[in-house]
Enzyme design. Structure first.
Site, PDB file in Angstrom:
ATOM      1  N   GLU A 120       1.309  -1.306  -0.673  1.00  0.00           N
ATOM      2  CA  GLU A 120       0.325  -0.198  -0.043  1.00  0.00           C
ATOM      3  C   GLU A 120       0.591   0.912  -0.166  1.00  0.00           C
ATOM      4  OE1 GLU A 120      -3.981  -1.179   0.820  1.00  0.00           O
ATOM      5  OE2 GLU A 120      -3.236  -1.170   3.209  1.00  0.00           O
ATOM      6  N   GLU A 140      -4.612  -8.556   2.995  1.00  0.00           N
ATOM      7  CA  GLU A 140      -6.045  -8.776   3.905  1.00  0.00           C
ATOM      8  C   GLU A 140      -6.466 -10.085   3.994  1.00  0.00           C
ATOM      9  OE1 GLU A 140      -3.189  -4.697   3.621  1.00  0.00           O
ATOM     10  OE2 GLU A 140      -3.604  -6.370   1.898  1.00  0.00           O
TER      11      GLU A 140
END
Length: 266
Positions: A120, A140
């Site tokens: 990210e 995730e």
């Protein structure tokens, strides 16, 4: 020069090198690291002698994401910095380049794991170099979590949507070659040389007119979601003033005189 126990800062000429420095945890994000990162972005933008930034990790890893112990409520290292987070609840998003875009070019030099929060943060950088054994991925969903660092928005704008969705929905790891193949990174180099390559690119940027570099970067991001007509108009508004700078005149003179230019941000 700043930094914290989990984020080191050093200069390489006109380049500021920020190093995620928690190798025993594969540079998993800590509060100390996030505070140091955000301060590093601000320091780079405030110092006109800094013309580029390289972000890398210590100990053969880039970043393994958020400290899951902290996420589970078992504390986070860096209690001394907790007042910073209380004063600015958005600090962690700014550090991860979700809510902050440095005006100087940012080059990522990746070795080893660059996963979850690491991938990210990567999406907030401008140019990306990785060692052959580097790994990427957004894990995730495998943990019933959401990649809330910006990936569901940014990734599909940076790589084809089919690849973005596969990465987001499978949570599987990607090799450096795969990441380059889908356009997530730009260079794959021998292990241990990502920082060297990133610094080479930084030196090429540093040799250019800094006002022009910053205006070009701003224009690219500003126009990304505009129509072509609006983007071209915005480009003119940013680009024309650059031609009137002393640096632009110096660039023309240096070219005519066949010598290296000396730019002064004027």
């Amino acid at each position: 020069m700043g930094g914290t126990e989990h984020l080191t800062v050093r200069r390489e000429g006109a380049t500021l090198v920020l190093t995620l420095n928690r190798p025993e945890a594969r540079n998993a994000l800590s509060l100390s690291m996030l505070v140091g990162l955000y301060d590093g972005w601000l320091a780079a933008d405030a110092d006109d002698t800094v013309r580029s930034v390289v972000l890398t990790g210590a100990g053969g890893a880039f970043c393994a994401g958020m400290d899951l112990k902290a996420l589970a409520g078992r504390g986070m290292e860096g209690e001394a910095h907790r007042d910073r987070l209380k004063a600015d609840p958005d600090l962690h998003w700014k550090a991860m380049l979700r809510h902050h875009r440095p005006r100087k070019p940012v080059i990522a030099a990746v070795e080893g794991p660059c996963v979850a929060g690491g991938t990210e943060i990567l999406q907030g950088t401008d140019i990306r170099v990785a060692g052959e054994s580097a790994t990427f991925g957004l894990f995730e969903v495998r943990r019933a979590l959401f990649p809330i660092g910006g990936s569901t928005v940014r990734l599909q704008r940076q790589i084809p949507r089919t690849h973005a969705l596969e990465m987001l929905l499978t949570g599987r790891p990607y090799t450096a070659r795969e990441a380059a193949g889908i356009g997530l990174i730009g260079h794959v180099v021998p292990d241990g040389t990502a920082l060297t390559k990133a610094l080479e690119i930084a030196e090429q940027i540093n040799a250019c007119g800094p006002l022009a570099v910053e205006a070009v970067k701003a224009s690219v991001y500003e126009s990304a979601e505009m129509t072509e007509t609006d983007g071209l108009a915005a480009e003119l508004a940013r680009g024309w003033p650059v031609f009137d700078t002393a640096d632009a005149k110096e660039g023309a003179r240096a070219f005519a005189e066949k010598r290296p230019p000396v730019y002064r941000r004027a």
